[in-house]
Design an enzyme around this catalytic site. Structure first.
Site, PDB file in Angstrom:
ATOM      1  N   ASP A 154     -11.624   5.661  14.559  1.00 49.13           N
ATOM      2  CA  ASP A 154     -11.904   5.290  13.167  1.00 49.13           C
ATOM      3  C   ASP A 154     -12.056   3.774  13.036  1.00 49.13           C
ATOM      4  O   ASP A 154     -11.488   3.161  12.136  1.00 49.13           O
ATOM      5  CB  ASP A 154     -10.778   5.820  12.254  1.00 49.13           C
ATOM      6  CG  ASP A 154     -11.186   5.811  10.787  1.00 49.13           C
ATOM      7  OD1 ASP A 154     -12.374   5.591  10.501  1.00 49.13           O
ATOM      8  OD2 ASP A 154     -10.305   6.008   9.930  1.00 49.13           O
ATOM      9  N   GLY A 196       0.828  -1.205   0.000  1.00 52.80           N
ATOM     10  CA  GLY A 196       0.000   0.000   0.000  1.00 52.80           C
ATOM     11  C   GLY A 196       0.854   1.242   0.000  1.00 52.80           C
ATOM     12  O   GLY A 196       2.078   1.175   0.118  1.00 52.80           O
ATOM     13  N   GLU A 197       0.171   2.350  -0.139  1.00 58.53           N
ATOM     14  CA  GLU A 197       0.878   3.623  -0.254  1.00 58.53           C
ATOM     15  C   GLU A 197       0.038   4.702   0.399  1.00 58.53           C
ATOM     16  O   GLU A 197      -1.181   4.691   0.260  1.00 58.53           O
ATOM     17  CB  GLU A 197       1.045   3.944  -1.734  1.00 58.53           C
ATOM     18  CG  GLU A 197       2.032   5.014  -2.003  1.00 58.53           C
ATOM     19  CD  GLU A 197       2.323   5.121  -3.505  1.00 58.53           C
ATOM     20  OE1 GLU A 197       3.131   5.966  -3.844  1.00 58.53           O
ATOM     21  OE2 GLU A 197       1.730   4.373  -4.296  1.00 58.53           O
ATOM     22  N   GLY A 198       0.676   5.592   1.137  1.00 57.13           N
ATOM     23  CA  GLY A 198      -0.050   6.713   1.724  1.00 57.13           C
ATOM     24  C   GLY A 198       0.687   7.996   1.394  1.00 57.13           C
ATOM     25  O   GLY A 198       1.694   7.971   0.677  1.00 57.13           O
ATOM     26  N   GLN A 199       0.160   9.089   1.947  1.00 54.59           N
ATOM     27  CA  GLN A 199       0.737  10.402   1.644  1.00 54.59           C
ATOM     28  C   GLN A 199       2.184  10.488   2.131  1.00 54.59           C
ATOM     29  O   GLN A 199       3.013  11.167   1.559  1.00 54.59           O
ATOM     30  CB  GLN A 199      -0.108  11.460   2.334  1.00 54.59           C
ATOM     31  CG  GLN A 199       0.077  12.823   1.763  1.00 54.59           C
ATOM     32  CD  GLN A 199      -0.650  13.844   2.624  1.00 54.59           C
ATOM     33  OE1 GLN A 199      -1.476  13.525   3.448  1.00 54.59           O
ATOM     34  NE2 GLN A 199      -0.303  15.107   2.416  1.00 54.59           N
ATOM     35  N   PHE A 200       2.471   9.767   3.246  1.00 54.06           N
ATOM     36  CA  PHE A 200       3.783   9.944   3.862  1.00 54.06           C
ATOM     37  C   PHE A 200       4.707   8.746   3.706  1.00 54.06           C
ATOM     38  O   PHE A 200       5.795   8.730   4.239  1.00 54.06           O
ATOM     39  CB  PHE A 200       3.619  10.267   5.347  1.00 54.06           C
ATOM     40  CG  PHE A 200       2.979  11.590   5.541  1.00 54.06           C
ATOM     41  CD1 PHE A 200       3.738  12.749   5.482  1.00 54.06           C
ATOM     42  CD2 PHE A 200       1.624  11.690   5.735  1.00 54.06           C
ATOM     43  CE1 PHE A 200       3.140  13.982   5.633  1.00 54.06           C
ATOM     44  CE2 PHE A 200       1.022  12.925   5.882  1.00 54.06           C
ATOM     45  CZ  PHE A 200       1.777  14.072   5.839  1.00 54.06           C
ATOM     46  N   GLY A 201       4.272   7.745   2.995  1.00 57.68           N
ATOM     47  CA  GLY A 201       5.171   6.608   2.823  1.00 57.68           C
ATOM     48  C   GLY A 201       4.483   5.424   2.185  1.00 57.68           C
ATOM     49  O   GLY A 201       3.384   5.540   1.640  1.00 57.68           O
ATOM     50  N   GLU A 202       5.163   4.291   2.268  1.00 58.45           N
ATOM     51  CA  GLU A 202       4.646   3.083   1.625  1.00 58.45           C
ATOM     52  C   GLU A 202       4.669   1.937   2.626  1.00 58.45           C
ATOM     53  O   GLU A 202       5.403   1.965   3.608  1.00 58.45           O
ATOM     54  CB  GLU A 202       5.543   2.725   0.430  1.00 58.45           C
ATOM     55  CG  GLU A 202       5.458   3.744  -0.685  1.00 58.45           C
ATOM     56  CD  GLU A 202       6.297   3.373  -1.897  1.00 58.45           C
ATOM     57  OE1 GLU A 202       7.159   2.480  -1.774  1.00 58.45           O
ATOM     58  OE2 GLU A 202       6.078   3.983  -2.946  1.00 58.45           O
TER      59      GLU A 202
END
Ligand code: ADE
Length: 588
Positions: free
Chosen positions: A444, A302-308
């Protein structure tokens, strides 16, 4: 010869001439003008002879009448009156516009000079006019678009205000009724505790969904009832926390002190009481540094705004893990792990948040919470190594499966039995029981934030809002807060109150997702705005609120449990301990 952009109706020609007769320069003796309209030259030219002037040597305009000839080209023959003719400018007047032309040198005599701009007449160029009109039209369009956007935003804001004002009215009525002690609060809530009276006045001072809506945790700090210590109004978590603080040494938790760590890899890392952060500020991180050369990259998860997040093989991981957890894993084979990696170019804040996330996660040790195994923080990029759950998140896992019914049997689709669904829900309740015992508020909880391993094992994680796949589950309030409104309790949406009781509400929605195999979003028939309106109905509790329906395979006892999670009064909602017990007792 003068060529024009189109056929024009010519009235006059003005020739600016020198007349220094003593130097043998004179205006022309005669001019003959030929006209061409379309392709043919007119047979009859216009000729004109000015009066010669041997008295005044100053330059002047000689005006030649062109008698309204229609032409797109004019040819002029100028005849010498002496040795020199010196023209500085020739202008043509037509019905609609005045045209200025640059002179070509005469066929005989010395070259004439030109003086552009001598003519005071305002000169209009047609092509410029068109560009100007185009620009004006574009500007008008942009202005209209801006006005439409502003109006649209205002209408939307008004809608929110209207909804909130309606609630405010109700609240004022209720508060008046409490003061006079003659009316009851509402049908279901006849006895108003002092804490409820306090929270009524909340609306009279500030209402979060008005134009001044603020990020809830910041807003809540302004409210007097929340600026007091932990004995805050109406939350079971806080009263439990004050007991816990004395009984088990668990940090005292005031809702106003919630520190939201959402940011680094997009995750919330659970809402943590600020005092816990103090405890965490010590140097010790309860996990070991892992040599990154022993990690072998397998694939990107996966991938997010601040890293993988990468799936990696970790050699000798067993030596780095806690004994209790190492005993759960098999021998000395390389182990599959999930490695969450902070981008190398992440800023200082993101780095700090990543380190805080490590500190918090390193202290969460429960079979149903994703475990932080080790870290690589001695050098960049910073890494968190967590256990790998081979079946991905619960939302996607259930979306790929069907209930065990005839249809599924006939179509050979992969199925999950009701008893396994209940088993997974029980594990979520157990993980949440553990978090709530530490006064951690998840904020969440949803199937998208639960991971599935072998044999239907479940571990709660928190991926935050960074995954595009689930962006539709988060609602952006006027570019500020991003909220999973379909999972949120009324008090989280309207008051910004996030407590264990609001986690219980979200658990009810997560249970509903589980029993519907995540085939649709909660309240899929409602728009985000209607979900917020429905929240108002939950607040008013006048039987107009819409509840999620009973899933087809859900027994009555389980639906009753769901409904209890969505009770208006936070104190009336079950604790995770009760939820866990109920699920264990529910027959398969
Ligand atoms: N994606 C992100 N973290 C994961 C994990 N721990 N296991 C499986 N998939 C993941």
């Amino acid at each position: 010869m003068f060529e024009f952009d189109r056929t024009r109706n010519f009235t006059t020609m003005k020739v600016h001439c020198n007349n220094m007769f003593t130097h043998r320069v004179k205006t022309f003796r005669k001019v003959v003008c030929f006209f061409r309209s379309e392709s043919d030259w007119e047979p009859a030219p216009v000729s004109f002879s000015p009066v010669t002037d041997d008295v005044n040597p100053s330059a002047r305009f000689v005006t030649v009448s062109l008698l309204n000839h229609m032409a797109s080209a004019i040819k002029c023959q100028y005849y010498f009156a002496d040795v020199w003719m010196m023209f500085s400018e020739i202008t043509f007047q037509s019905d609609t516009a005045v045209y200025n032309t640059t002179l070509a040198p005469p066929k005989t005599g010395p070259p004439t000079s030109t003086q552009p701009g001598d003519d005071p007449t305002h000169k209009i160029d047609d092509s410029n006019t068109r560009i100007l009109i185009g620009c004006l039209v574009a500007i008008i369009f942009i202005l209209v678009a801006i006005i439409v956007i502003i109006l649209w935003r205002q209408v939307w804001q008004k809608m929110l205000e209207k909804a909130s004002r309606r609630m405010l009215d109700d609240e004022l009525t209720a508060s008046l009724s409490i003061q006079s002690e003659t009316l009851t609060y509402n049908n279901n809530n006849n006895s108003s505790s002092p804490s409820e009276q306090e929270s009524n006045s909340t609306y009279e001072r500030i209402f979060p969904l008005g134009p001044d809506y603020q990020e809830p945790s910041r807003l809540i700090r302004k409210l007097p009832e929340f600026s007091q210590p932990a004995e805050e109004a109406g939350t079971s978590a806080a009263s439990k926390s004050s007991q816990a603080s004395t009984q088990e040494g668990v940090p005292h938790y005031a809702e106003a002190d919630i520190v939201n760590l959402q940011g680094v890899t997009g995750s919330n890392t659970y809402a943590v009481p600020a005092i816990t952060m103090d405890l965490l500020s010590g140097k010790d991180v309860a996990v070991e540094e892992f040599p990154r050369k022993l990690l072998t990259f397998k694939e990107k998860l996966g991938e997010g705004q601040f890293g993988e997040v990468h799936l990696c093989e970790a050699e000798g991981m067993q030596d780095f893990m806690d004994e209790d957890f190492a005993s759960e894993t098999s021998d000395s084979q390389p182990m599959l792990v999930a490695v969450k990696m902070l981008r190398a170019d992440a800023n200082k804040n993101a780095r700090n948040d990543f380190l805080k996330e490590i500190k918090i996660m390193s202290r969460l040790k429960d079979p149903n919470i994703i475990r932080l195994l080790a870290v690589c923080i001695c050098s960049d990029p910073l890494c968190m190594i967590t256990e790998y759950m081979e079946n991905g998140d619960l939302n996607q896992f259930l979306s790929r499966h069907e209930p065990e019914d005839l249809m599924a049997l006939l179509s050979n689709a992969p199925t999950v039995s009701y008893s396994n669904l209940k088993y997974m829900a029980t594990q979520i309740a157990s993980g949440m029981k553990y978090l709530s015992s530490l006064n951690f508020v998840h904020r969440d909880l949803a199937t998208r934030n639960c991971l599935v391993g072998k044999n239907y094992t479940i571990k709660i994680a928190d991926f935050g809002m960074s995954r595009n796949l689930y962006s539709g589950d988060y609602y952006r309030i006027q570019g500020r807060a991003v909220l999973p409104i379909r999972w949120m309790s009324w008090e989280s949406i309207l008051l910004g109150k996030f407590t264990t009781a609001s986690d219980v509400w979200a658990f009810g929605v997560t249970l509903w997702e589980t029993l519907t195999f995540c085939k649709e979003q909660p309240y899929s028939q409602l728009t985000d705005e209607q979900v917020i309106e429905n929240t108002g109905e939950f607040f008013r509790d006048q039987k107009r609120q819409i509840y999620l329906p009973q899933p087809a395979i859900c027994p009555d006892a389980l639906y009753k449990l769901m409904l209890s999670c969505w009770r208006r009064n936070t104190k009336e909602r079950p604790s995770f301990q009760e939820i866990h017990r109920t699920l264990l007792e529910c027959p398969d």
